[in-house]
Design a protein around this motif. Sequence first.
Motif, mmCIF file in Angstrom:
data_model
loop_
_atom_site.group_PDB
_atom_site.id
_atom_site.type_symbol
_atom_site.label_atom_id
_atom_site.label_comp_id
_atom_site.label_asym_id
_atom_site.label_seq_id
_atom_site.Cartn_x
_atom_site.Cartn_y
_atom_site.Cartn_z
ATOM 1 N N LYS A 89 -17.110 -8.246 31.926
ATOM 2 C CA LYS A 89 -16.009 -9.161 31.632
ATOM 3 C C LYS A 89 -14.708 -8.399 31.391
ATOM 4 O O LYS A 89 -13.644 -8.796 31.860
ATOM 5 C CB LYS A 89 -16.334 -10.023 30.415
ATOM 6 C CG LYS A 89 -17.353 -11.101 30.699
ATOM 7 C CD LYS A 89 -17.606 -11.942 29.468
ATOM 8 C CE LYS A 89 -18.651 -13.007 29.741
ATOM 9 N NZ LYS A 89 -18.903 -13.840 28.548
ATOM 10 N N ALA A 90 -14.803 -7.296 30.653
ATOM 11 C CA ALA A 90 -13.601 -6.504 30.368
ATOM 12 C C ALA A 90 -13.023 -5.907 31.660
ATOM 13 O O ALA A 90 -11.800 -5.907 31.854
ATOM 14 C CB ALA A 90 -13.935 -5.390 29.374
ATOM 15 N N MET A 91 -13.894 -5.428 32.541
ATOM 16 C CA MET A 91 -13.423 -4.864 33.809
ATOM 17 C C MET A 91 -12.778 -5.959 34.672
ATOM 18 O O MET A 91 -11.773 -5.720 35.330
ATOM 19 C CB MET A 91 -14.571 -4.200 34.573
ATOM 20 C CG MET A 91 -15.190 -3.038 33.858
ATOM 21 S SD MET A 91 -14.625 -1.430 34.330
ATOM 22 C CE MET A 91 -14.841 -1.373 36.038
ATOM 23 N N GLY A 92 -13.351 -7.163 34.676
ATOM 24 C CA GLY A 92 -12.779 -8.271 35.429
ATOM 25 C C GLY A 92 -11.397 -8.661 34.910
ATOM 26 O O GLY A 92 -10.475 -8.905 35.684
ATOM 27 N N GLU A 93 -11.252 -8.721 33.588
ATOM 28 C CA GLU A 93 -9.954 -9.044 32.995
ATOM 29 C C GLU A 93 -8.932 -7.968 33.314
ATOM 30 O O GLU A 93 -7.769 -8.277 33.603
ATOM 31 C CB GLU A 93 -10.089 -9.206 31.482
ATOM 32 C CG GLU A 93 -10.811 -10.462 31.063
ATOM 33 C CD GLU A 93 -10.944 -10.580 29.557
ATOM 34 O OE1 GLU A 93 -10.185 -9.900 28.832
ATOM 35 O OE2 GLU A 93 -11.798 -11.347 29.107
ATOM 36 N N LEU A 94 -9.336 -6.717 33.270
ATOM 37 C CA LEU A 94 -8.436 -5.617 33.600
ATOM 38 C C LEU A 94 -7.992 -5.703 35.059
ATOM 39 O O LEU A 94 -6.817 -5.510 35.376
ATOM 40 C CB LEU A 94 -9.118 -4.272 33.335
ATOM 41 C CG LEU A 94 -8.295 -3.034 33.643
ATOM 42 C CD1 LEU A 94 -7.085 -2.953 32.726
ATOM 43 C CD2 LEU A 94 -9.142 -1.783 33.515
ATOM 44 N N GLN A 95 -8.918 -6.028 35.938
ATOM 45 C CA GLN A 95 -8.589 -6.145 37.357
ATOM 46 C C GLN A 95 -7.634 -7.321 37.598
ATOM 47 O O GLN A 95 -6.681 -7.213 38.378
ATOM 48 C CB GLN A 95 -9.877 -6.332 38.156
ATOM 49 C CG GLN A 95 -9.725 -6.123 39.633
ATOM 50 C CD GLN A 95 -11.073 -6.128 40.336
ATOM 51 O OE1 GLN A 95 -12.024 -6.751 39.865
ATOM 52 N NE2 GLN A 95 -11.155 -5.446 41.454
ATOM 53 N N ARG A 96 -7.845 -8.454 36.939
ATOM 54 C CA ARG A 96 -6.943 -9.603 37.074
ATOM 55 C C ARG A 96 -5.549 -9.274 36.537
ATOM 56 O O ARG A 96 -4.543 -9.630 37.140
ATOM 57 C CB ARG A 96 -7.508 -10.820 36.346
ATOM 58 C CG ARG A 96 -8.504 -11.604 37.172
ATOM 59 C CD ARG A 96 -8.836 -12.938 36.516
ATOM 60 N NE ARG A 96 -9.540 -12.803 35.242
ATOM 61 C CZ ARG A 96 -10.842 -12.570 35.116
ATOM 62 N NH1 ARG A 96 -11.591 -12.436 36.182
ATOM 63 N NH2 ARG A 96 -11.388 -12.476 33.930
ATOM 64 N N ALA A 97 -5.504 -8.595 35.397
ATOM 65 C CA ALA A 97 -4.201 -8.236 34.825
ATOM 66 C C ALA A 97 -3.456 -7.282 35.751
ATOM 67 O O ALA A 97 -2.238 -7.417 35.940
ATOM 68 C CB ALA A 97 -4.396 -7.604 33.454
ATOM 69 N N THR A 98 -4.171 -6.352 36.359
ATOM 70 C CA THR A 98 -3.548 -5.407 37.282
ATOM 71 C C THR A 98 -3.010 -6.130 38.508
ATOM 72 O O THR A 98 -1.887 -5.872 38.937
ATOM 73 C CB THR A 98 -4.559 -4.335 37.713
ATOM 74 O OG1 THR A 98 -5.064 -3.679 36.548
ATOM 75 C CG2 THR A 98 -3.930 -3.309 38.616
ATOM 76 N N SER A 99 -3.780 -7.049 39.079
ATOM 77 C CA SER A 99 -3.313 -7.770 40.263
ATOM 78 C C SER A 99 -2.139 -8.683 39.924
ATOM 79 O O SER A 99 -1.211 -8.833 40.724
ATOM 80 C CB SER A 99 -4.451 -8.564 40.898
ATOM 81 O OG SER A 99 -4.884 -9.584 40.040
ATOM 82 N N ASP A 100 -2.132 -9.301 38.734
ATOM 83 C CA ASP A 100 -0.999 -10.127 38.320
ATOM 84 C C ASP A 100 0.265 -9.292 38.171
ATOM 85 O O ASP A 100 1.348 -9.702 38.594
ATOM 86 C CB ASP A 100 -1.295 -10.830 36.994
ATOM 87 C CG ASP A 100 -2.287 -11.963 37.132
ATOM 88 O OD1 ASP A 100 -2.521 -12.404 38.282
ATOM 89 O OD2 ASP A 100 -2.832 -12.399 36.097
#
Length: 95
Positions: A34-45
């Motif tokens: 979950k933490a890696m997914g949130e980090l990836q979404r924040a990076t793409s945003d």
Amino acid sequence: MFGVGGTELFIILVIALIVLGPNKLPDLARMLGKAMGELQRATSDLKREIDVAGEHKNEPAAQKPDEKSSGNENIPTGNSSEEKVQNGDDKRGAD
């Protein structure tokens, strides 16, 4: 990914299994996922916002309402000497 090969990753997982036990390991893996997914979404945003800001910076500025043309710029008024020369009404060269 982080300079960790397959063997090193396997050793880390075995140590985590020994330290945390089989009951806590799935919860830890889920939490890390979950933490890696949130980090990836924040990076793409963030990348998307930077791209949008760059596109807006490269676009020409829109005219302000008071700077809009009235549409009367090309209508001859007969007042300027340039218009008289273009129309042949200039009396300067007629001797």
